[in-house]
Motif scaffolding. Structure first.
Motif, PDB file in Angstrom:
ATOM      1  N   ASN A 142      24.525  33.018  42.758  1.00 25.02           N
ATOM      2  CA  ASN A 142      25.417  32.838  41.619  1.00 25.02           C
ATOM      3  C   ASN A 142      26.510  33.905  41.577  1.00 25.02           C
ATOM      4  OD1 ASN A 142      23.726  34.923  40.928  1.00 25.02           O
ATOM      5  ND2 ASN A 142      23.297  34.197  38.879  1.00 25.02           N
ATOM      6  N   LEU A 143      26.299  35.059  42.197  1.00 20.16           N
ATOM      7  CA  LEU A 143      27.332  36.086  42.230  1.00 20.16           C
ATOM      8  C   LEU A 143      28.367  35.824  43.315  1.00 20.16           C
ATOM      9  CD1 LEU A 143      25.185  39.309  41.664  1.00 20.16           C
ATOM     10  CD2 LEU A 143      26.507  38.016  40.004  1.00 20.16           C
ATOM     11  N   LEU A 144      28.078  34.944  44.259  1.00 21.07           N
ATOM     12  CA  LEU A 144      29.038  34.635  45.313  1.00 21.07           C
ATOM     13  C   LEU A 144      30.267  33.930  44.744  1.00 21.07           C
ATOM     14  CD1 LEU A 144      26.678  33.484  48.189  1.00 21.07           C
ATOM     15  CD2 LEU A 144      27.881  35.645  47.977  1.00 21.07           C
ATOM     16  N   ILE A 145      30.096  33.146  43.682  1.00 20.19           N
ATOM     17  CA  ILE A 145      31.231  32.461  43.068  1.00 20.19           C
ATOM     18  C   ILE A 145      32.180  33.491  42.458  1.00 20.19           C
ATOM     19  CG2 ILE A 145      31.907  30.863  41.220  1.00 20.19           C
ATOM     20  CD1 ILE A 145      29.216  29.442  41.745  1.00 20.19           C
ATOM     21  N   GLY A 146      31.621  34.488  41.784  1.00 22.19           N
ATOM     22  CA  GLY A 146      32.456  35.548  41.219  1.00 22.19           C
ATOM     23  C   GLY A 146      33.200  36.318  42.289  1.00 22.19           C
ATOM     24  N   THR A 147      32.540  36.591  43.397  1.00 22.85           N
ATOM     25  CA  THR A 147      33.185  37.293  44.501  1.00 22.85           C
ATOM     26  C   THR A 147      34.302  36.441  45.087  1.00 22.85           C
ATOM     27  OG1 THR A 147      31.102  38.374  45.009  1.00 22.85           O
ATOM     28  CG2 THR A 147      32.785  38.422  46.715  1.00 22.85           C
ATOM     29  N   TYR A 148      34.054  35.141  45.227  1.00 19.10           N
ATOM     30  CA  TYR A 148      35.080  34.238  45.742  1.00 19.10           C
ATOM     31  C   TYR A 148      36.311  34.246  44.842  1.00 19.10           C
ATOM     32  CZ  TYR A 148      37.395  29.981  47.251  1.00 19.10           C
ATOM     33  OH  TYR A 148      38.325  29.087  47.683  1.00 19.10           O
ATOM     34  N   ILE A 149      36.083  34.202  43.526  1.00 17.39           N
ATOM     35  CA  ILE A 149      37.210  34.204  42.590  1.00 17.39           C
ATOM     36  C   ILE A 149      37.944  35.539  42.641  1.00 17.39           C
ATOM     37  CG2 ILE A 149      37.791  34.132  40.126  1.00 17.39           C
ATOM     38  CD1 ILE A 149      35.596  32.006  39.826  1.00 17.39           C
ATOM     39  N   LYS A 150      37.219  36.640  42.753  1.00 20.92           N
ATOM     40  CA  LYS A 150      37.866  37.955  42.839  1.00 20.92           C
ATOM     41  C   LYS A 150      38.737  38.070  44.075  1.00 20.92           C
ATOM     42  CE  LYS A 150      34.344  40.611  40.427  1.00 20.92           C
ATOM     43  NZ  LYS A 150      33.277  41.603  40.580  1.00 20.92           N
ATOM     44  N   LYS A 151      38.288  37.509  45.188  1.00 20.04           N
ATOM     45  CA  LYS A 151      39.050  37.628  46.434  1.00 20.04           C
ATOM     46  C   LYS A 151      40.220  36.644  46.489  1.00 20.04           C
ATOM     47  CE  LYS A 151      35.381  39.386  49.361  1.00 20.04           C
ATOM     48  NZ  LYS A 151      34.547  39.146  50.543  1.00 20.04           N
ATOM     49  N   ASN A 152      40.109  35.486  45.844  1.00 23.34           N
ATOM     50  CA  ASN A 152      41.115  34.434  45.979  1.00 23.34           C
ATOM     51  C   ASN A 152      41.776  34.069  44.664  1.00 23.34           C
ATOM     52  OD1 ASN A 152      40.545  34.054  48.787  1.00 23.34           O
ATOM     53  ND2 ASN A 152      38.652  33.063  48.159  1.00 23.34           N
ATOM     54  N   TRP A 153      41.881  34.992  43.732  1.00 18.44           N
ATOM     55  CA  TRP A 153      42.417  34.661  42.424  1.00 18.44           C
ATOM     56  C   TRP A 153      43.892  34.276  42.484  1.00 18.44           C
ATOM     57  CZ3 TRP A 153      46.385  37.347  40.113  1.00 18.44           C
ATOM     58  CH2 TRP A 153      46.683  38.591  40.654  1.00 18.44           C
ATOM     59  N   ARG A 154      44.631  34.854  43.420  1.00 24.03           N
ATOM     60  CA  ARG A 154      46.056  34.535  43.510  1.00 24.03           C
ATOM     61  C   ARG A 154      46.263  33.073  43.926  1.00 24.03           C
ATOM     62  NH1 ARG A 154      45.628  39.701  45.877  1.00 24.03           N
ATOM     63  NH2 ARG A 154      46.623  41.281  44.603  1.00 24.03           N
ATOM     64  N   VAL A 155      45.485  32.641  44.913  1.00 21.86           N
ATOM     65  CA  VAL A 155      45.592  31.256  45.377  1.00 21.86           C
ATOM     66  C   VAL A 155      45.147  30.290  44.280  1.00 21.86           C
ATOM     67  CG1 VAL A 155      44.742  29.610  47.089  1.00 21.86           C
ATOM     68  CG2 VAL A 155      45.218  31.966  47.759  1.00 21.86           C
ATOM     69  N   ILE A 156      44.075  30.629  43.591  1.00 24.17           N
ATOM     70  CA  ILE A 156      43.575  29.770  42.518  1.00 24.17           C
ATOM     71  C   ILE A 156      44.603  29.671  41.394  1.00 24.17           C
ATOM     72  CG2 ILE A 156      41.795  29.538  40.744  1.00 24.17           C
ATOM     73  CD1 ILE A 156      39.872  30.907  42.751  1.00 24.17           C
ATOM     74  N   LEU A 157      45.174  30.802  40.996  1.00 20.00           N
ATOM     75  CA  LEU A 157      46.170  30.818  39.921  1.00 20.00           C
ATOM     76  C   LEU A 157      47.416  30.043  40.326  1.00 20.00           C
ATOM     77  CD1 LEU A 157      46.930  31.894  37.123  1.00 20.00           C
ATOM     78  CD2 LEU A 157      47.879  33.899  38.247  1.00 20.00           C
ATOM     79  N   THR A 158      47.890  30.240  41.551  1.00 18.44           N
ATOM     80  CA  THR A 158      49.069  29.519  42.024  1.00 18.44           C
ATOM     81  C   THR A 158      48.814  28.021  42.054  1.00 18.44           C
ATOM     82  OG1 THR A 158      49.637  31.429  43.402  1.00 18.44           O
ATOM     83  CG2 THR A 158      50.723  29.366  43.918  1.00 18.44           C
ATOM     84  N   SER A 159      47.639  27.626  42.519  1.00 16.42           N
ATOM     85  CA  SER A 159      47.301  26.200  42.561  1.00 16.42           C
ATOM     86  C   SER A 159      47.268  25.607  41.163  1.00 16.42           C
ATOM     87  CB  SER A 159      45.941  25.995  43.234  1.00 16.42           C
ATOM     88  OG  SER A 159      45.962  26.469  44.538  1.00 16.42           O
ATOM     89  N   MET A 160      46.723  26.347  40.214  1.00 20.61           N
ATOM     90  CA  MET A 160      46.665  25.853  38.841  1.00 20.61           C
ATOM     91  C   MET A 160      48.066  25.711  38.248  1.00 20.61           C
ATOM     92  SD  MET A 160      43.296  27.881  37.470  1.00 20.61           S
ATOM     93  CE  MET A 160      43.556  27.468  35.774  1.00 20.61           C
ATOM     94  N   LEU A 161      48.932  26.693  38.509  1.00 22.13           N
ATOM     95  CA  LEU A 161      50.291  26.633  37.968  1.00 22.13           C
ATOM     96  C   LEU A 161      51.075  25.477  38.578  1.00 22.13           C
ATOM     97  CD1 LEU A 161      51.260  30.413  37.809  1.00 22.13           C
ATOM     98  CD2 LEU A 161      50.819  28.875  35.907  1.00 22.13           C
ATOM     99  N   ILE A 162      51.019  25.334  39.889  1.00 26.06           N
ATOM    100  CA  ILE A 162      51.738  24.241  40.553  1.00 26.06           C
ATOM    101  C   ILE A 162      51.174  22.896  40.104  1.00 26.06           C
ATOM    102  CG2 ILE A 162      52.173  23.153  42.797  1.00 26.06           C
ATOM    103  CD1 ILE A 162      52.396  25.985  43.950  1.00 26.06           C
TER     104      ILE A 162
END
Length: 109
Positions: free
Chosen positions: A66-86
């Motif tokens: 369950n902590l791997l999801i948090g680590t994934y978000i911490k490492k890839n937050w820029r891509v996730i945020l950009t995808s959400m905005l676009i």
């Protein structure tokens, strides 16, 4: 009376299970992303550690899946945020065009 030697699983049950969970979660995430579907993550999932891995030191401070999801978000937050905005901008323009088309259709009738 002679007793048998304990296995690694019996000596360190928590560390052994955490290491197995780590292997399973890595396998699940990698195969799910590679196949593009959740079902692909369950194919050939490891149910026990290979014998050559038991010689390696156990991971006492390993992270549960369950902590791997948090680590994934911490490492890839820029891509996730950009995808959400676009995605939000595209959604807004599509929704606006659909509403305009409906309005034009109403006015013509």
């Amino acid at each position: 009376m002679t007793l048998r030697d304990l296995t690694i699983e019996e000596s360190f049950p928590i560390a052994f299970h955490q290491d197995l969970l780590k292997k399973q979660s890595e396998h699940f995430v990698n195969n799910s992303i590679a196949n593009g579907a959740i079902e692909g993550g369950y194919k050939n999932i490891p149910t026990e550690l290979p014998p050559n891995n038991i010689i390696a030191p156990l991971m006492i401070n390993s992270k549960p899946p369950n902590l791997l999801i948090g680590t994934y978000i911490k490492k890839n937050w820029r891509v996730i945020l950009t995808s959400m905005l676009i995605g939000g901008v595209v959604w807004y323009f599509l929704d606006r065009n659909i509403k305009k088309a409906r309005l034009r259709k109403k006015i013509k009738i």
